[in-house]
Design an enzyme around this catalytic site. Structure first.
Site, PDB file in Angstrom:
ATOM      1  N   LYS A   1      -1.923   0.096 -25.624  1.00 34.70           N
ATOM      2  CA  LYS A   1      -2.352   0.030 -27.032  1.00 34.70           C
ATOM      3  C   LYS A   1      -1.091   0.039 -27.911  1.00 34.70           C
ATOM      4  O   LYS A   1      -0.325  -0.909 -27.846  1.00 34.70           O
ATOM      5  CB  LYS A   1      -3.325   1.179 -27.320  1.00 34.70           C
ATOM      6  CG  LYS A   1      -4.592   1.093 -26.445  1.00 34.70           C
ATOM      7  CD  LYS A   1      -5.613   2.138 -26.807  1.00 34.70           C
ATOM      8  CE  LYS A   1      -6.914   1.958 -26.052  1.00 34.70           C
ATOM      9  NZ  LYS A   1      -6.981   2.651 -24.754  1.00 34.70           N
TER      10      LYS A   1
ATOM     11  N   THR B   1      -3.275   5.620 -22.326  1.00 36.24           N
ATOM     12  CA  THR B   1      -3.111   4.297 -21.736  1.00 36.24           C
ATOM     13  C   THR B   1      -1.710   3.818 -22.095  1.00 36.24           C
ATOM     14  O   THR B   1      -1.004   4.452 -22.887  1.00 36.24           O
ATOM     15  CB  THR B   1      -4.145   3.297 -22.284  1.00 36.24           C
ATOM     16  OG1 THR B   1      -4.070   3.302 -23.709  1.00 36.24           O
ATOM     17  CG2 THR B   1      -5.555   3.667 -21.851  1.00 36.24           C
TER      18      THR B   1
ATOM     19  N   ARG C   1      -1.668  -3.023 -18.934  1.00 31.55           N
ATOM     20  CA  ARG C   1      -3.000  -2.411 -19.045  1.00 31.55           C
ATOM     21  C   ARG C   1      -3.115  -1.338 -17.977  1.00 31.55           C
ATOM     22  O   ARG C   1      -3.309  -1.630 -16.794  1.00 31.55           O
ATOM     23  CB  ARG C   1      -4.047  -3.506 -18.839  1.00 31.55           C
ATOM     24  CG  ARG C   1      -5.463  -3.081 -19.050  1.00 31.55           C
ATOM     25  CD  ARG C   1      -6.305  -4.288 -19.344  1.00 31.55           C
ATOM     26  NE  ARG C   1      -5.929  -4.860 -20.604  1.00 31.55           N
ATOM     27  CZ  ARG C   1      -6.476  -4.508 -21.775  1.00 31.55           C
ATOM     28  NH1 ARG C   1      -7.436  -3.619 -21.830  1.00 31.55           N
ATOM     29  NH2 ARG C   1      -6.065  -5.056 -22.898  1.00 31.55           N
TER      30      ARG C   1
ATOM     31  N   GLU D   1      -0.493   4.811  -0.630  1.00 35.72           N
ATOM     32  CA  GLU D   1      -1.279   6.014  -0.933  1.00 35.72           C
ATOM     33  C   GLU D   1      -0.423   7.262  -0.749  1.00 35.72           C
ATOM     34  O   GLU D   1       0.314   7.378   0.230  1.00 35.72           O
ATOM     35  CB  GLU D   1      -2.522   6.069  -0.032  1.00 35.72           C
ATOM     36  CG  GLU D   1      -3.689   5.353  -0.683  1.00 35.72           C
ATOM     37  CD  GLU D   1      -4.749   4.935   0.299  1.00 35.72           C
ATOM     38  OE1 GLU D   1      -4.404   4.143   1.207  1.00 35.72           O
ATOM     39  OE2 GLU D   1      -5.889   5.398   0.172  1.00 35.72           O
TER      40      GLU D   1
ATOM     41  N   ASP E   1      -6.258  13.226 -25.798  1.00 39.07           N
ATOM     42  CA  ASP E   1      -6.301  11.822 -25.395  1.00 39.07           C
ATOM     43  C   ASP E   1      -5.544  11.042 -26.467  1.00 39.07           C
ATOM     44  O   ASP E   1      -6.068  10.773 -27.543  1.00 39.07           O
ATOM     45  CB  ASP E   1      -7.774  11.385 -25.307  1.00 39.07           C
ATOM     46  CG  ASP E   1      -7.917   9.948 -24.842  1.00 39.07           C
ATOM     47  OD1 ASP E   1      -6.933   9.188 -24.942  1.00 39.07           O
ATOM     48  OD2 ASP E   1      -9.019   9.582 -24.402  1.00 39.07           O
TER      49      ASP E   1
ATOM     50  N   TYR F   1       0.845  -1.198   0.000  1.00 45.51           N
ATOM     51  CA  TYR F   1       0.000   0.000   0.000  1.00 45.51           C
ATOM     52  C   TYR F   1       0.877   1.243   0.000  1.00 45.51           C
ATOM     53  O   TYR F   1       1.824   1.331   0.774  1.00 45.51           O
ATOM     54  CB  TYR F   1      -0.917   0.028   1.233  1.00 45.51           C
ATOM     55  CG  TYR F   1      -2.347  -0.194   0.845  1.00 45.51           C
ATOM     56  CD1 TYR F   1      -2.953   0.620  -0.111  1.00 45.51           C
ATOM     57  CD2 TYR F   1      -3.094  -1.220   1.408  1.00 45.51           C
ATOM     58  CE1 TYR F   1      -4.260   0.400  -0.504  1.00 45.51           C
ATOM     59  CE2 TYR F   1      -4.404  -1.444   1.016  1.00 45.51           C
ATOM     60  CZ  TYR F   1      -4.981  -0.624   0.059  1.00 45.51           C
ATOM     61  OH  TYR F   1      -6.267  -0.843  -0.328  1.00 45.51           O
TER      62      TYR F   1
HETATM   63  N1  DSN Z   1     -11.681   0.352 -25.338  1.00 52.61           N
HETATM   64  C1  DSN Z   1     -10.737   1.244 -25.959  1.00 52.61           C
HETATM   65  C2  DSN Z   1     -10.689   1.049 -27.417  1.00 52.61           C
HETATM   66  O1  DSN Z   1     -10.955  -0.056 -27.843  1.00 52.61           O
HETATM   67  O2  DSN Z   1     -10.376   1.963 -28.149  1.00 52.61           O
HETATM   68  C3  DSN Z   1     -11.011   2.615 -25.626  1.00 52.61           C
HETATM   69  O3  DSN Z   1     -11.268   2.710 -24.258  1.00 52.61           O
END
Ligand code: DSN
Length: 403
Positions: free
Chosen positions: A212, A209, A218, A39, A183, A37
């Site tokens: 990707k 994120t 993730r 925080e 984004d 933990y």
């Molecule tokens: N789920 C993601 C995507 O497939 O683009 C976006 O959050």
């Protein structure tokens, strides 16, 4: 888990937002900081025993800043939705105005969709794409910005195949005194490799994120200008999250280091080259692409000139072991559950070693699968040939043996 490994090995993974991460990331995600933990932030925790996880988080922050040339990084958000939630909480009060791209024209749920917290908490105005070019209509964005005076403008999205012109958004934001969030979750890997404009240069905040195009664990992170650092950090913790996932932060540090390498830049260049070859072969097979192609890793197939819905096409492709997701296309008249398009991307199969020829064959398989006379058996065999040619995680025999 072994069953899932076998599923991933035996199909063409074309979901534009997915990838196959590296063993170093698996190792970090499965490591002992999951027990801790912590925080707070490095040097300012609410728990004892944080000296090692402090080092881990500092390394992740420093690498994120260096990779993207940012003044400040927060690496604690658990996932992409939390990154946007944090930026909104840092910059707006409920009821303030947000201007963002519509979900059904390439945006994202967290960009103000009515069923999402963002649409419920804020006064949302949406811009769209031009019906002629299917690209963002910047004149329309300016008109809407002048009319609605948003506190925050969001650019970027999850099904937009063209470059996000952040400098044009900056000019619009400046004209109306708005803050600008990009984004970049989908194209962060291309940014890290210098293949598309770096949104950090023109935006106040950049959310992303890590799983990707960036190919890491993730999770999510946010970059911002120093003047917004305190507000952002407070919005994440204590504003919306408790203990950070320190093992995942270790994995983000791993990912950022890999993303700074020449091998990663070469991987991103191949993602781009493959996307162009894939697009050409889909078009040769008679399929229409929204905007006629891509500048990124992602292609949106418009099925409206055929009898296929996105849902039926997704299901037919699943039958031949090709995994895609149905997606609305701009000005779609079908529901988001049915849709008139499919979204595909090249990051995951490029990670498996696919080159342009492999993606030309993939495009031909998709076109043949959506033809009247599709021979399911022979299409499955063509997919199996590609999977055998480019094995996923060769040498791993499953999870018990992997341990
Ligand atoms: N789920 C993601 C995507 O497939 O683009 C976006 O959050």
């Amino acid at each position: 888990m072994t069953k899932e490994l076998e599923r991933e090995r035996g199909q063409l993974e074309l979901i534009a937002s997915e990838n196959f991460t590296w063993p170093a990331v698996f190792e970090a995600v499965g490591s002992v900081p999951t027990n801790k933990y912590a925080e707070g932030y490095p040097g300012r925790r609410y728990y004892g025993g944080c000296e090692v996880v402090d080092e881990i988080e500092e390394i992740a922050i420093d690498r994120a800043k260096e990779l993207f040339g940012a003044e400040h990084a927060n690496v604690q958000p658990h996932a992409g939705a939390q990154t946007n939630m944090a930026v909104y909480a840092a910059t707006m009060e409920p009821g303030d105005t947000l201007l963002a791209l519509r979900l059904d024209q390439g945006g994202h749920l967290t960009h103000g969709h009515k069923v999402n917290f963002s649409g419920r908490l804020y006064n949302v105005v949406h811009y769209g794409v031009s019906p002629e070019t299917m690209t963002v209509d910047y004149d329309e964005v300016l008109r809407l910005a002048k009319e609605s005076r948003p506190k925050v403008i969001v650019c970027g999205g999850s099904a937009y195949p063209r470059i996000v012109e952040t400098d044009r958004f900056r000019a619009i934001a400046d004209e109306v005194g708005a803050l600008l969030l990009c984004d970049m979750a989908h194209f962060a890997g291309l940014v890290a490799a210098g293949l598309v404009p770096n949104p950090v240069e023109s935006c106040d905040f950049v959310s992303s994120t890590t799983h990707k195009t960036l190919a890491g664990p993730r999770s999510g992170f946010v970059l911002c200008r120093e003047e917004h650092a305190k507000a952002l950090d407070s919005a994440v913790m204590p504003g919306m999250q408790g203990g950070p996932l320190m093992h995942t932060i270790a994995a983000k540090a791993t990912c950022f280091r890999i993303a700074g390498s020449e091998a990663f830049r070469e991987y991103q260049r191949q993602i781009r080259a493959n996307a162009d070859a894939f697009g050409e072969s889909l078009e040769e097979g008679g399929l229409a692409l929204v905007t006629g192609g891509t500048d990124t890793h992602l292609l949106l197939v418009d099925l409206r000139s055929s009898d296929w819905t996105g849902k039926d096409a997704e299901e037919r492709l699943a039958e031949v072991n090709v995994t895609v997701n149905r997606n609305t296309v701009p000005f779609d008249e079908r529901s988001p559950f049915v849709t008139s398009g499919i979204r595909v991307g090249t990051p995951a199969m490029t990670m498996r070693g696919f080159d342009e020829d492999d993606f030309r064959e993939t495009g031909s398989i998709i076109a043949d699968a959506l033809a009247d006379s599709a021979d399911i058996g022979s299409l499955r065999a063509r997919v199996a040939t590609l999977c055998e040619k480019r094995p996923l995680y060769p040498g791993w025999r499953g999870y018990t043996k992997f341990r």
